[in-house]
Design an enzyme around this catalytic site. Structure first.
Site, PDB file in Angstrom:
ATOM      1  N   ALA A 429       0.849  -1.182   0.000  1.00  0.00           N
ATOM      2  CA  ALA A 429       0.000   0.000   0.000  1.00  0.00           C
ATOM      3  C   ALA A 429       0.893   1.243   0.000  1.00  0.00           C
ATOM      4  O   ALA A 429       2.083   1.145   0.271  1.00  0.00           O
ATOM      5  CB  ALA A 429      -0.899   0.010   1.227  1.00  0.00           C
ATOM      6  N   MET A 430       0.302   2.402  -0.319  1.00  0.00           N
ATOM      7  CA  MET A 430       1.084   3.640  -0.351  1.00  0.00           C
ATOM      8  C   MET A 430       0.252   4.783   0.209  1.00  0.00           C
ATOM      9  O   MET A 430      -0.922   4.911  -0.082  1.00  0.00           O
ATOM     10  CB  MET A 430       1.526   3.910  -1.803  1.00  0.00           C
ATOM     11  CG  MET A 430       2.239   5.227  -2.025  1.00  0.00           C
ATOM     12  SD  MET A 430       3.848   5.309  -1.158  1.00  0.00           S
ATOM     13  CE  MET A 430       3.994   7.078  -0.918  1.00  0.00           C
ATOM     14  N   ASN A 432       0.026   8.084  -0.176  1.00  0.00           N
ATOM     15  CA  ASN A 432      -0.173   9.379  -0.828  1.00  0.00           C
ATOM     16  C   ASN A 432      -1.216  10.205  -0.067  1.00  0.00           C
ATOM     17  O   ASN A 432      -2.289   9.702   0.256  1.00  0.00           O
ATOM     18  CB  ASN A 432      -0.695   9.185  -2.251  1.00  0.00           C
ATOM     19  CG  ASN A 432       0.013   8.080  -2.976  1.00  0.00           C
ATOM     20  OD1 ASN A 432       1.205   8.149  -3.196  1.00  0.00           O
ATOM     21  ND2 ASN A 432      -0.709   7.029  -3.299  1.00  0.00           N
ATOM     22  N   GLU A 465      -0.988   3.048   6.861  1.00  0.00           N
ATOM     23  CA  GLU A 465      -1.047   4.145   5.887  1.00  0.00           C
ATOM     24  C   GLU A 465      -1.707   5.388   6.481  1.00  0.00           C
ATOM     25  O   GLU A 465      -1.333   6.515   6.164  1.00  0.00           O
ATOM     26  CB  GLU A 465      -1.778   3.703   4.612  1.00  0.00           C
ATOM     27  CG  GLU A 465      -1.217   2.448   3.936  1.00  0.00           C
ATOM     28  CD  GLU A 465       0.289   2.490   3.694  1.00  0.00           C
ATOM     29  OE1 GLU A 465       0.836   3.597   3.539  1.00  0.00           O
ATOM     30  OE2 GLU A 465       0.917   1.411   3.682  1.00  0.00           O
ATOM     31  N   HIS A 468       0.708   7.339   8.504  1.00  0.00           N
ATOM     32  CA  HIS A 468       1.591   8.130   7.640  1.00  0.00           C
ATOM     33  C   HIS A 468       1.019   9.514   7.331  1.00  0.00           C
ATOM     34  O   HIS A 468       1.773  10.412   6.973  1.00  0.00           O
ATOM     35  CB  HIS A 468       1.793   7.422   6.298  1.00  0.00           C
ATOM     36  CG  HIS A 468       2.934   6.453   6.284  1.00  0.00           C
ATOM     37  ND1 HIS A 468       4.184   6.765   6.758  1.00  0.00           N
ATOM     38  CD2 HIS A 468       3.025   5.185   5.792  1.00  0.00           C
ATOM     39  CE1 HIS A 468       4.993   5.718   6.569  1.00  0.00           C
ATOM     40  NE2 HIS A 468       4.305   4.749   6.004  1.00  0.00           N
TER      41      HIS A 468
END
Ligand code: ZN
Length: 1013
Positions: A429-430, A432, A465, A468
Site C-alpha cells: 500500500a502507499m 499518498n 497508511e 503516515h
C-alpha cells in the site's frame, strides 16, 4: 509505503557465531566494520571498546565459577579481543594474555601493563586498517558502491551540464506546481504540462531539477516582474535523471520566477511511476486503469520536479480523461469541464504543502462507498464488481481516523480521504496524502473467503497508511537516510492503534513475531543502522525500504514508550508533530522533542540504538550472572543504555514490570527475597536477547514445566526465541533449547507455539534440503509429540477468538505438511467436497490454504484450483489457491507457475516474489527457484528495480536454505558476474552470510542431532 507482507517473509537465519572471532581476534572485527558505522567525535572515548570493557568486567568481578561463561559473555558483548589469543586461563589471579610469551601475568600490575600494551597495539593496528578505507567526516565514510561523480558531466546535446551531484542544488526551491496531464490509456502515452513557481534562495543562473523519460518540447521562463514568457534551452543529464535550465538572466535571492515545461512520455508498464495496467472484468472485457506509485524516486518520471522529500510545495492537478473514467488525486475535485473534443477535464483543489513522492492520481473505472467523519469524507474505491468487499475497510478507516486525530491532537487536514484498491500494485500500500493506494488483497475483505489473518492484514495496513498522514506526510524525513522516521513510526502506530481499538485481534502477537525476525536479520554483519548517513544512489535509497527501517524502528519506539511511560511518549510525539508540521526533519529533531518532555537525555540513551551497529549483534545480548547472595550484576558494553525490566518467581516481584536504565558497565539489582529465577526483558519490550546462567535457565525450564502461566505468553515466546537464538550461537546447547520447549505439551497460547514451530521448522528445512530425511522426520516426530494433544483438539471450523483461529491454522498446517495424524485425509475430504460443488461450498477460511494444499497434490485438484484461480473475484481466496499451487511437488508445474507470473498475464507479476519464496521453501522446488532467478535475473531487475524490497525478497527467498560450500560459491559467482553494484547490494551480502551461517550451523550441530534426536 508498506512493502507487501514483510511479516510473512521468511527472514534469513541468523546464527551469529562468527568464526572470525575465534581465529582472528579484535583487529579483523574492528577493522571490517568501520565503514558501516558513522564515527562521531563524541564516540571516541569508547575506543578501543572491546579491550577496555573486558578488562574491567573481568577484573572487577573476580569470578571463578565458570570461565567459559566469561568468554561467552565477552564474545556476546563484542569483545573478541581477549578470547583465544589472549586465552583466559583458569586462575583466580587474573588473565594471562597469550602464550606466545609477550606477557605472562601473575600480578595485577603485570596485567595492567599487558593490557596497556595490547590497547596501544590494537589502536595502532586499527589505525592502519581504518585509514586507507575511510575518511572521518561528520557523514562517516562512504560505501564502496557509491557512484563516482563525474567532474564535468556532459549533457545529451554535448554541452556541459552545470551540476555534478546526485542531490539537487538548494539555490532554487519550488513553491507551487500547476500540472496538467492527458493520459491515453490505450496507446499508453501521455502529454503533460507543468508550471512551477520558484523562489531563488541564492543568486544563481541555473535551475536544476529532476526529469526522466520525458520528451520535452518547450520550456519557457518568466520573472515575477515582467510577465513575459521567454523560451529557454534545456540540458538533460540522464545518468542523474536531471535537467538544467540556464536562465536568461541571473536569478536574484528572494525573487520569484516561473518555469513552464511541456512534454510527452510513455505511461510506464512497470508498477512504478505513472503506470498503466489492464485487467478483465467479470464479463471478460478488457479494461484499462492508470495509477501512480512515486515513492521513492518516480515522481520525476511523471513530471519534471524537484524530487527530493525536503522540497515541499503545493500542487494543482488537472487531468483530462474519457467520460467513462473516474479521476482521483490527493485533493477533492474542484471542477469538471467537458472540453470541445468530448474529453472531460477534472481540476483538483490546490494541495497542502507536501513532498513530491506523495503526489498521486488515478484514472479508471471505479465505484466507491463513503462516510463523513467530522467534515472529512472517507471513501473506499474498487473496480465496480468488487464494491461488495469494501465495507470492512470503511468501518476500519472511520475508527482509525478518529483514533489518530485524538491521539495526535491534530486534525487530519484534508476534506477527503480516499482509499483505493488497485487491480495491480507492487507494494502492499502507499500513503499518498488523501489518496491511499492498496493492493486489492490489502484493502478488500470478503466475508466468505477472507481468513482472520486476512482481516488482520487489511486492518494493519490501513492503520499503517493512515498513521503516515501524520508521520511522513505532515512531518517528513529530510532525506531517505532517515526513512525510519516515516516507516518505523507508521509501523509502531499500526500495532499500537490496533491494540487500542481492535484489541480482540491480538495484533501484539504479530508485533512480537516481527521483533524476533527483525533481530535475526539485524544480527547479520550485512545489517545497517536504521539511520544511515551514506544514502545517495537510487539503489541505496531503495535498500532503505527493508524490514529494519520498519520493524527495528518500531521496536526502538516500543522500547522507548515502555521506558518513558505512555503519557510522556504521547506528549513527546504530539510536540514533535506540532513543531514540525509541513516541514521535514531528521532523527535529532525527534530526540529533541523527547528531551523536552523527559528528564532523560534520550539522545544519549538512544542514539546508539538507532545509529549503532558496531556492537549491535553482540552488544545487545545481556549476560546475567546469579550470585549466592541474590545479587545480579549485568555485563554489557558501556555503549549501550539498556532499559531493563524483569519478573521473578518471588511474591514481591512477580508483577514487577518497571523499567530501569542500565547505563553503566555492570549493574546490580538487589532483591529483598529469595527467588528461584529471574526473567529479564518483560514481555520483550526491549530490543535485545538475554542469556542466563545455567542454573537460571534450569530454574526457568522447571517453572515452565510445573506452571508456565506464571509467565506471560509474550515472556514464554521470548524465552523460546532467546534460547534457540543462543543455541544457534553455540552459547546454549541445542538439547537444552529442546528441553525448554518440552513444556509445550501444556501450552495453549498462540505466540509461544508459533515461535517454537518457526524455530524448529528452520532446523527441519536445513536438514531436509541436505537430504537428511531420517533426521528431519525424527525432528518432526519430536515436535509432534509435544503438540499432539493440541492438534487433536482442532476442528475444521472458523470458531473461536482471532488468536485461537490463527493457532488452528498454524497447527493444522504443520500436521498436514508433515502428514501427521489423519490431517491430510481430513483436508482432502473437505477439498473433494468443495471441488464436487464446483467451488460453491464454503470452506472454513482459516484452514482454507491447508485444504487447498492437500488438494493440489493430485493432478485433478491442481488443475481445478488453477481454473478457479483464473476465474475467481476474491483476492483472499486467490492467494490461498496460489500458495497451494506453488506448494506442488511437480517441478514442471512449479516452473510453469513462475514463468506465467513473470509474463504477468494469467498470474500477475506482483505475485512473483511470493511464488518464488513458496516454491523455494519446499524440497522439490528449492533448486528450481534459484535456477529460475538466475535465468531471469535481468528481467527481474528490469521489472522490480535493483535494491527494491521485491528484489530483496526474491534474493533471500531463493537462497536462504542453502547450506553447502558449492551453493555458496555458486551464489557468490553469480552475483559477482552481474555488476559491482549488484554484488554490493545488501540483500546479496546478506544472502551470502546466511548461507555461511547455515553451513556453520550444520557443521556444529549435525552430529549432536544424530546422537540425541
Ligand atoms: Zn509505510
Amino acid at each position: 509505503i508498506e512493502p507487501f507482507n514483510f511479516n510473512r517473509l521468511q527472514l534469513p537465519r541468523n546464527m551469529i557465531e562468527n568464526s572470525m572471532f575465534e581465529e582472528e581476534p579484535d583487529v579483523v572485527d574492528l577493522a571490517k566494520e568501520p565503514c558501516l558505522h558513522p564515527l562521531e567525535p563524541d564516540e571516541v572515548e569508547y575506543e578501543p571498546r572491546g579491550s577496555r570493557l573486558l578488562v574491567r568486567g573481568l577484573g572487577e568481578h573476580e569470578l571463578d565459577e565458570d570461565e567459559e561463561d566469561y568468554e561467552s559473555s565477552a564474545k556476546l558483548l563484542g569483545m573478541s579481543f581477549m578470547n583465544r589469543s589472549s586465552g583466559l586461563r583458569n586462575s583466580a589471579a587474573g588473565y594471562r594474555p597469550n602464550s606466545d610469551g609477550t606477557c605472562s601475568a601473575h600480578s595485577a600490575r603485570t596485567v595492567g601493563v599487558c593490557i596497556f600494551i595490547i590497547i596501544v597495539a590494537v589502536a595502532i593496528i586499527m589505525m592502519i586498517y581504518l585509514l586507507p578505507r575511510c575518511t572521518f567526516t561528520k557523514e562517516g565514510c562512504h560505501k564502496k558502491n557509491q557512484p563516482m561523480e563525474p567532474i564535468q558531466p556532459i549533457a545529451t546535446n554535448g554541452k556541459l551540464f552545470p551540476w555534478a551531484q546526485i542531490r539537487l542544488p538548494t539555490a532554487v526551491a519550488p513553491v507551487r506546481y500547476d500540472l496538467t496531464l492527458h493520459p491515453n490509456l490505450t496507446s499508453m502515452t501521455f502529454r503533460g504540462s507543468v508550471t512551477i513557481s520558484l523562489q531563488a534562495l541564492q543568486a544563481t543562473w541555473n535551475i536544476v531539477l529532476h526529469s526522466t523519460g520525458h520528451n520535452i518540447s518547450r520550456v519557457t521562463f518568466m520573472t515575477a516582474v515582467s510577465s513575459q514568457e521567454k523560451e529557454v534551452d534545456v540540458l538533460e543529464y540522464p545518468l542523474h535523471e536531471q535537467i538544467a535550465i540556464v536562465a536568461p538572466e541571473t536569478l536574484l535571492e528572494g525573487h520569484n520566477y516561473t518555469l513552464k515545461i511541456e512534454y510527452s512520455a510513455n505511461i510506464s508498464s512497470s508498477s512504478y511511476g505513472f503506470y498503466g495496467i489492464s485487467y478483465r472484468d467479470e464479463s471478460n472485457e478488457k479494461k484499462y486503469f492508470a495509477a501512480t506509485q512515486f515513492e521513492p524516486l518516480a515522481a520525476r518520471s511523471a513530471f519534471p520536479c524537484f524530487d527530493e522529500p525536503a522540497f515541499k510545495a503545493t500542487f494543482v492537478i488537472r487531468i483530462k480523461r474519457d467520460e467513462q473514467y473516474t479521476a482521483l488525486s490527493n485533493m477533492p475535485k474542484k471542477s469538471s469541464v467537458v472540453l470541445e473534443d468530448g474529453l472531460v477535464q477534472d481540476e483538483f483543489f490546490e494541495s497542502v504543502k507536501m513532498s513530491t513522492y506523495l503526489v498521486a492520481f488515478i484514472v479508471g473505472e471505479m465505484k466507491n462507498l463513503s462516510q463523513d467523519v467530522n467534515g472529512t469524507l472517507v471513501s473506499i474505491y474498487a473496480v465496480p464488481e468488487k464494491i461488495g468487499q469494501v465495507h470492512h475497510a470503511l468501518e476500519t478507516t472511520v475508527k482509525l481516523l478518529d483514533f489518530y486525530q485524538n491521539y495526535f491532537e491534530i486534525q487530519y487536514p484534508l476534506k477527503k480521504l480516499d482509499l483505493v484498491a488497485i487491480p495491480d500494485f507492487e507494494a502492499g500500500a502507499m500513503e499518498n496524502w488523501g489518496l491511499l493506494t492498496f493492493r486489492e488483497e490489502t484493502l478488500l475483505y470478503d466475508g466468505n473467503t477472507s481468513s482472520v489473518a486476512d482481516r488482520k492484514l487489511v486492518t494493519k495496513i490501513i492503520a499503517h497508511e493512515l498513521a503516515h498522514q501524520w508521520f511522513g506526510n505532515l512531518v517528513t524525513m529530510q532525506w531517505w537516510n532517515d526513512l525510519w522516521l516515516n516507516e518505523g513510526f507508521a509501523t509502531f502506530m499500526e500495532y499500537f492503534s490496533l491494540e487500542k481499538i481492535f484489541g480482540e485481534l491480538s495484533s501484539y502477537e504479530d508485533f512480537l513475531d516481527a521483533r524476533f525476525k527483525t533481530m535475526r536479520k539485524d544480527a547479520l554483519n550485512s545489517s545497517h543502522p536504521i539511520s544511515s548517513s551514506s544514502v545517495q544512489s537510487s539503489e541505496q535509497i531503495e535498500e532503505m525500504f527493508d524490514s529494519l527501517s520498519y520493524f527495528k524502528g518500531a521496536s526502538l519506539l516500543l522500547m522507548l514508550k515502555t521506558y518513558l511511560s505512555e503519557d510522556i511518549f504521547q506528549h513527546a510525539i504530539i510536540l514533535y508533530l506540532h513543531n514540525h508540521s509541513y516541514t521535514s526533519t531528521h532523527s535529532d529533531d525527534l530526540w529533541d522533542s523527547f528531551n523536552e518532555v523527559s528528564d532523560l537525555d534520550i539522545y544519549l540513551a538512544l542514539k546508539l540504538w538507532y545509529q549503532g551497529q558496531f556492537l549491535r549483534e553482540r552488544g545487545m545480548e545481556l549476560s546475567v550472572q546469579m550470585f549466592m547472595d541474590k545479587m545480579f550484576p549485568f555485563y554489557y558494553s558501556s555503549l549501550w543504555h539498556i532499559p531493563l525490566s524483569y519478573v521473578t518467581d518471588g511474591k514481591n516481584y512477580s508483577k514487577h514490570r518497571s523499567v530501569s536504565l542500565l547505563d553503566k558497565k555492570s549493574g546490580v539489582i538487589n532483591l529483598t527475597e529469595e527467588v528461584q529465577w529471574i526473567k529479564v526483558n518483560t514481555d520483550m519490550t526491549g530490543y535485545y536477547i538475554v542469556h542466563y546462567a545455567d542454573d537460571n535457565w534450569e530454574a526457568l525450564i522447571k517453572q515452565l514445566k510445573t506452571n508456565p502461566y506464571v509467565l506471560s505468553d509474550k515472556d514464554r515466546a521470548n524465552l523460546i526465541n532467546n534460547i534457540f537464538e543462543l543455541a544457534g550461537l553455540g552459547k546454549v546447547s541445542l538439547q537444552r533449547a529442546f528441553d525448554l520447549i518440552d513444556y509445550l505439551r501444556n501450552e495453549t497460547y498462540t505466540a509461544p507455539i508459533s515461535e517454537a514451530l518457526f524455530q524448529t521448522e528452520l532446523i527441519y528445512n536445513l536438514l531436509d534440503k541436505l537430504g537428511h530425511m531420517d533426521l528431519a522426520s525424527r525432528l518432526v516426530n519430536k515436535v509432534f509429540k509435544l503438540l499432539q494433544s493440541q492438534i487433536q483438539q482442532q476442528t475444521w471450523t472458523d470458531e473461536g477468538t482471532p488468536s485461537t483461529r490463527e493457532l488452528r491454522s498454524v497447527l493444522l498446517d504443520f500436521a498436514c505438511t508433515h502428514s501427521l495424524e489423519n490431517c491430510s485425509a481430513a483436508a482432502l475430504k473437505l477439498f473433494n467436497d468443495w471441488m464436487a460443488s464446483n467451488g460453491t461450498q464454503s470452506l472454513p477460511t482459516d484452514v482454507m490454504a491447508t485444504v487447498f494444499k492437500a488438494g493440489a497434490k493430485t493432478e485433478g485438484g491442481w488443475s481445478f484450483l488453477l481454473s478457479k484461480y483464473v476465474s475467481l473475484g476474491s483476492e483472499a481466496e486467490k492467494n490461498k489457491i496460489l500458495e497451494a499451487l506453488a506448494s506442488s511437488e511437480d517441478v514442471r508445474k512449479l516452473y510453469w507457475l513462475m514463468k506465467k507470473s513473470l509474463d504477468g498475464d494469467l498470474i500477475r507479476t506482483q505475485k512473483l516474489s511470493f511464488i518464488i519464496r513458496t516454491v523455494a521453501r519446499h524440497f522439490p522446488g528449492h533448486l528450481l527457484a534459484w535456477d529460475f532467478v538466475k535465468e531471469n535475473w535481468s528481467k527481474l531487475v528490469q521489472k522490480f528495480h535493483l535494491g527494491s524490497y521485491t528484489i530483496q525478497s526474491i534474493v533471500a527467498g531463493s537462497t536462504h536454505l542453502f547450506s553447502t560450500k558449492a551453493h555458496l560459491s555458486e551464489v557468490q559467482a553469480f552475483f559477482e558476474n552481474q555488476s559491482e553494484a549488484t554484488f554490493q547490494l545488501r540483500c546479496v551480502q546478506e544472502a551470502l552470510e546466511v548461507i555461511q551461517l547455515n553451513m556453520q550451523w550444520v557443521e556444529k550441530n549435525l552430529k549432536t542431532l544424530t546422537y540425541w534426536l
